[in-house]
Design a protein around this motif. Structure first.
Motif, mmCIF file in Angstrom:
data_model
loop_
_atom_site.group_PDB
_atom_site.id
_atom_site.type_symbol
_atom_site.label_atom_id
_atom_site.label_comp_id
_atom_site.label_asym_id
_atom_site.label_seq_id
_atom_site.Cartn_x
_atom_site.Cartn_y
_atom_site.Cartn_z
ATOM 1 N N ILE A 299 22.491 53.231 9.060
ATOM 2 C CA ILE A 299 21.567 53.820 10.018
ATOM 3 C C ILE A 299 21.135 52.695 10.962
ATOM 4 O O ILE A 299 20.551 51.702 10.541
ATOM 5 C CB ILE A 299 20.337 54.429 9.307
ATOM 6 C CG1 ILE A 299 20.772 55.444 8.246
ATOM 7 C CG2 ILE A 299 19.398 55.084 10.325
ATOM 8 C CD1 ILE A 299 21.608 56.600 8.767
ATOM 9 N N TYR A 300 21.467 52.862 12.223
ATOM 10 C CA TYR A 300 21.145 51.833 13.208
ATOM 11 C C TYR A 300 19.760 52.070 13.779
ATOM 12 O O TYR A 300 19.286 53.199 13.862
ATOM 13 C CB TYR A 300 22.176 51.850 14.342
ATOM 14 C CG TYR A 300 23.574 51.614 13.854
ATOM 15 C CD1 TYR A 300 24.012 50.320 13.583
ATOM 16 C CD2 TYR A 300 24.453 52.666 13.637
ATOM 17 C CE1 TYR A 300 25.293 50.085 13.114
ATOM 18 C CE2 TYR A 300 25.731 52.446 13.162
ATOM 19 C CZ TYR A 300 26.148 51.154 12.904
ATOM 20 O OH TYR A 300 27.405 50.929 12.431
ATOM 21 N N THR A 301 19.133 51.000 14.178
ATOM 22 C CA THR A 301 17.830 51.118 14.820
ATOM 23 C C THR A 301 17.615 49.932 15.731
ATOM 24 O O THR A 301 18.433 49.013 15.774
ATOM 25 C CB THR A 301 16.706 51.222 13.765
ATOM 26 O OG1 THR A 301 15.481 51.559 14.417
ATOM 27 C CG2 THR A 301 16.519 49.919 13.003
ATOM 28 N N PHE B 256 20.745 55.526 2.754
ATOM 29 C CA PHE B 256 21.018 54.187 3.281
ATOM 30 C C PHE B 256 22.295 53.536 2.766
ATOM 31 O O PHE B 256 22.794 52.606 3.373
ATOM 32 C CB PHE B 256 19.848 53.251 2.974
ATOM 33 C CG PHE B 256 18.554 53.696 3.573
ATOM 34 C CD1 PHE B 256 18.454 53.897 4.936
ATOM 35 C CD2 PHE B 256 17.447 53.944 2.776
ATOM 36 C CE1 PHE B 256 17.271 54.320 5.502
ATOM 37 C CE2 PHE B 256 16.250 54.363 3.333
ATOM 38 C CZ PHE B 256 16.168 54.547 4.698
ATOM 39 N N TYR B 257 22.795 53.961 1.644
ATOM 40 C CA TYR B 257 23.945 53.255 1.066
ATOM 41 C C TYR B 257 25.165 54.164 0.932
ATOM 42 O O TYR B 257 25.837 54.175 -0.080
ATOM 43 C CB TYR B 257 23.549 52.624 -0.271
ATOM 44 C CG TYR B 257 22.437 51.611 -0.114
ATOM 45 C CD1 TYR B 257 22.697 50.350 0.433
ATOM 46 C CD2 TYR B 257 21.127 51.905 -0.471
ATOM 47 C CE1 TYR B 257 21.692 49.418 0.606
ATOM 48 C CE2 TYR B 257 20.107 50.978 -0.295
ATOM 49 C CZ TYR B 257 20.392 49.735 0.232
ATOM 50 O OH TYR B 257 19.396 48.810 0.407
ATOM 51 N N GLU C 275 22.078 49.406 20.494
ATOM 52 C CA GLU C 275 22.042 49.228 19.035
ATOM 53 C C GLU C 275 22.930 50.230 18.321
ATOM 54 O O GLU C 275 23.316 50.028 17.176
ATOM 55 C CB GLU C 275 20.610 49.389 18.499
ATOM 56 C CG GLU C 275 19.526 48.747 19.341
ATOM 57 C CD GLU C 275 19.404 47.250 19.126
ATOM 58 O OE1 GLU C 275 20.291 46.667 18.478
ATOM 59 O OE2 GLU C 275 18.410 46.671 19.617
ATOM 60 N N ARG D 34 11.379 50.998 9.002
ATOM 61 C CA ARG D 34 11.846 50.341 10.231
ATOM 62 C C ARG D 34 12.555 51.300 11.173
ATOM 63 O O ARG D 34 13.117 50.885 12.164
ATOM 64 C CB ARG D 34 12.760 49.159 9.901
ATOM 65 C CG ARG D 34 14.088 49.536 9.297
ATOM 66 C CD ARG D 34 14.791 48.340 8.703
ATOM 67 N NE ARG D 34 15.284 47.407 9.688
ATOM 68 C CZ ARG D 34 16.531 47.366 10.151
ATOM 69 N NH1 ARG D 34 17.413 48.232 9.733
ATOM 70 N NH2 ARG D 34 16.894 46.459 11.016
ATOM 71 N N TYR D 35 12.532 52.586 10.858
ATOM 72 C CA TYR D 35 13.291 53.535 11.663
ATOM 73 C C TYR D 35 12.385 54.465 12.448
ATOM 74 O O TYR D 35 11.192 54.569 12.195
ATOM 75 C CB TYR D 35 14.197 54.377 10.752
ATOM 76 C CG TYR D 35 15.128 53.529 9.926
ATOM 77 C CD1 TYR D 35 16.300 53.026 10.469
ATOM 78 C CD2 TYR D 35 14.819 53.196 8.605
ATOM 79 C CE1 TYR D 35 17.147 52.223 9.728
ATOM 80 C CE2 TYR D 35 15.662 52.386 7.860
ATOM 81 C CZ TYR D 35 16.818 51.906 8.423
ATOM 82 O OH TYR D 35 17.646 51.097 7.700
#
Lengths: 405, 375
Positions: free
Chosen positions: B275-277, B269-270, B74, B35-36
């Protein structure tokens, strides 16, 4: 002076939803999670956005905190706009008096000045309790075409269920001739969906009169509509066809979630009518090498190593290896540790289920409240409802404050 | 402290080793991780450090990047003061629209750099994928009175024969000061590889860039940095976490496959720094009765009724009944109909694989299906 609006919406979101038990201990009914990532209120809010209604007042009363922080500026629904937007309207102290919202009509009446600021021709009144996709603009067109004073959205229900609803009896032009609140012998099966469009000036007059009537319960269905019918105002029924569900009980909430796993009439994957919500910003969900997932909805940030059958999983849920979850709804950030079994349960947010637990059974729905800690090897019988923040050890659950380690 | 730093992301890099994937987009806009886009990582790292002023230098093919980043909302960068600045090419005396390298691009945007109220510049590329914050970097930089502080990780990285590697390899003394650098060198015996992020005072940056460009050298790293190793105090700090580098098709494929590993997920990720998208408001993934998914990452909006193994599925992918997908990267909104088999395939956005199709690439040379193809 703000630009004049053709139509603004007022969303009644103060309902307690008492029959949802432990799920509504800490939140109002519109804030109840649904469908793997949504809250009930996402549906009317997204319908507004998708229908081009950009000004929404949200009337809160019961447990407003979760709802307020969830709605915030309205940005997730694109309602953070310069000319309109979302406005949270709680009851407040006025000069010399203070009062709660005593009914749906009273809540709107107390905010008349807010509506007047936008000087709208039409007022759309919504409830924050239902799951449905609806184009309010089509309803508004119907309202204008029929030159109605008020329009009520109705849906056909099975005749045997009609006694549970407010039933509209209409003539062949769909003009409402009679309104029966929960009739024993219904004459029609057109049930009110609790969605109204009023000519604002007309509604304002009735709301004012109603506020002076000490015997009134100040409810749209019980007081305002019958009074308008009594004065032969033009009230029309707008037929809605499609999915519409009141998730007022544990059973109906569970059913509504499970319906999404079949070929539901409610298509959440439709890009033309998206349901917007506040997104938790999580990576895609991970499915491990030994995991099994069938007939389920799984959201972002989940980590699945065990078996998931016919479930709805919200974001950030962990199902450890050897765990088996079936026919259940598991809300955000809940962890199910190794070799636990969960059947037919609704598990609220931030719950930790230790390893080797048995929760629920095939018959009755089991509900575990927010933040509950279920220690290893605990059994929770089917049909139980565990209060939020309890700690369950062996086969006993106690409120957190009573536990001394 | 960190309020004295602004971020500058150089998203102008071209890399034809990424083949069809970069035909219509810059490396920074490459879809990764379900999704990034590549730029989400540097941008989120910057924001998570507390930096509130970020410039993004773009060159060619920046439409998809602009579309993705938007106003910076975002990333919380849609601000009244500072925030996000897109720096596309424009035409004036210093900036002819087409730049000949990173130094040239920085020089072309010197007006933005001069106008920032922060004295330190955190300069980075957009093709290195890792999660961190830069606060420790600033602290060490100031404590040690460094001229430049940079990050590296230790990794044995194979250089493929196409000469694809553009790794900058470092040699340091025991205090972490850089003594030598190899750029583009195949037989280097250093495993310390630069992560393409430099903290530098903007006056020094301006000096280095001006001098380099005046001599007709337009690349920042090979011309301004490596040539000045002995003149500058360059401090190198090690990053212990995972680093992915988007410099070839194999590296792109490997990065996505690495993300299926538990320890890489934890590193990326954790970490507590999200991580914004760009948000797409997709519904949760729907698994059908026939679904069987193993060792895969799936973004929201997918509808799965087939078998998926060792794969990365982006938002809104449909996998039909009887279809088997193994070792694949399937990008946004691609539909794979019933009874297909796909092995080691990278399907770009909006592909449609009709039923009964069989496609296979090799682990070392994944087959790529161009954006919008119908097969």
């Amino acid at each position: 002076m703000i630009n004049k609006k053709k139509c603004i919406a007022m969303l009644l979101a103060g309902g307690q939803g008492a029959r949802l038990g432990v799920l509504t201990k800490t939140r109002a009914k519109p804030a109840v999670p649904y469908g793997g990532k949504y809250k009930i209120i996402d549906f009317p809010l997204s319908n507004c956005t998708n229908s081009g209604i950009d000004t929404v007042g949200v009337l809160t009363q019961y447990q407003p905190l979760e709802l307020n922080s969830y709605i915030s500026t309205g940005a997730p629904w694109d309602l953070d706009s310069n000319t309109g937007g979302v406005f949270i309207l709680p009851p407040y102290v006025k000069k010399g008096r203070s009062e709660w919202y005593s009914g749906t009509a009273n809540a709107i009446h107390q905010n008349s000045f807010f509506i007047d600021k936008f000087n709208p021709d039409y007022l759309l009144v919504l409830s924050g309790d239902h799951i449905y996709k609806m184009d309010y603009n089509a309803m508004l067109k119907f309202h204008i075409q029929t030159e109605a004073d008020a329009t009520i959205a109705v849906i056909e229900v099975p005749m045997e269920d009609a006694p549970r609803y407010g039933i509209m009896n209409t003539d062949e032009t769909l003009r409402v001739t009679e309104f029966d609140e929960k009739p024993e012998k219904p004459k029609s099966n057109l049930a009110s969906m609790g969605i109204y469009i009023f000519n604002w000036q007309k509604a304002k007059k009735y709301l004012q009169e109603d506020s002076e009537d000490k015997n009134s319960s100040s409810d749209f269905g019980k007081d305002i509509i019958p009074k308008m019918l009594g004065n032969s105002e033009m009230i029309f029924a707008y037929r809605f066809k499609g999915y519409w569900k009141d998730v007022g009980t544990i059973q109906s909430l569970w059913d509504a979630n499970m319906e999404l796993l079949e070929h539901s009439e409610l298509n959440l994957h439709d890009p033309a009518w998206k349901i917007f919500s506040r997104n938790p910003n999580q990576p895609p969900h991970y499915v491990g090498s030994d995991a099994e997932i069938k007939s389920s909805l799984v959201s972002e940030g989940c980590q699945i190593y065990g078996t998931v059958e016919h479930c709805v999983l919200f974001p950030e849920v962990t199902i450890a290896k050897g765990a088996y979850v079936k026919d259940s709804i598991i809300m955000q950030n809940t962890v199910v540790e190794a070799n636990s079994e969960i059947t037919r349960a609704i598990i609220d947010e931030d719950v930790v289920v230790g390893s080797g637990c048995r929760i629920g059974g095939e018959e009755k729905i089991t509900v575990i409240g927010q933040g509950v800690k279920v220690k290893n090897n605990t059994t929770i019988e089917e049909g139980e409802a565990i209060e939020p923040d309890s700690v369950c050890i062996l086969n006993q659950c106690v409120e957190d404050s009573e536990v001394h380690v | 402290m960190i309020k004295d730093v602004f971020g500058l992301i150089y998203a102008g890099e071209e890399n034809h080793n990424l083949r069809e994937l970069v035909l219509a987009r810059s490396v920074a806009a490459l879809p990764i991780g379900g999704r990034y886009r590549a730029i989400d990582f540097p941008l989120s790292n910057i924001v998570n450090s507390g930096i509130r002023n970020v410039g993004i230098i773009t060159q060619k093919n920046y439409q998809s990047l602009m579309d993705h980043v938007g106003s910076g909302k975002e990333w919380d960068l849609s601000r009244k003061t500072d925030g996000l600045f897109m720096l596309p090419p424009f035409d004036n005396a210093d900036n002819t629209g087409i730049t000949r390298g990173m130094s040239d691009a920085i020089k072309g945007n010197m007006s933005y750099i001069k106008r920032t109220s922060q004295p330190f510049c955190l300069l980075m590329g957009a093709s290195n994928i890792y999660t961190t914050t830069y606060n420790h970097m600033l602290k060490k930089h100031v404590e040690n009175k460094a001229d430049i502080t940079m990050l590296y990780n230790v990794e044995k990285r194979e250089v493929d024969d196409g000469g694809a590697s553009r790794d900058l390899r470092l040699y340091t003394d025991e205090d972490g000061w850089v003594t030598e650098m190899d750029y583009n060198f195949k037989y280097s015996n250093s495993n310390k590889i630069s992560m393409d992020v430099f903290l530098i005072h903007k006056s020094l940056l301006e000096y280095l860039v001006d001098r380099s460009v005046a001599h007709g050298h337009y690349d920042f790293i090979s011309d301004a940095i490596t040539k000045n190793v002995r003149n500058l105090r360059i401090l190198a700090l090690e990053h212990k976490g995972y680093v992915g580098r988007l410099d070839s098709m194999n590296a792109y494929y490997q990065l996505n496959m690495d993300m299926l590993r538990d320890e890489v997920q934890k590193d990326l990720f954790y970490t507590g720094n999200p991580i914004y998208t760009k948000i797409k408001d997709e519904a949760p993934v729907k698994y059908g009765v026939n679904a069987s998914v193993k060792n895969s990452l799936l973004a929201n909006g997918c509808v799965i009724d087939g078998e998926v193994e060792d794969s990365m599925l982006f938002r809104g992918v449909h996998v039909g009944k009887g279809t088997r997908i193994k070792g694949c990267i399937i990008m946004q909104e691609s539909d794979i109909d019933d009874n297909c088999t796909l092995e080691h395939v990278i399907a770009d956005k909006n592909c449609h694989i009709r039923k009964d199709r069989h496609l296979a690439g090799d682990l070392s040379y994944p087959s790529i299906i161009r954006k919008g193809s119908v097969i």
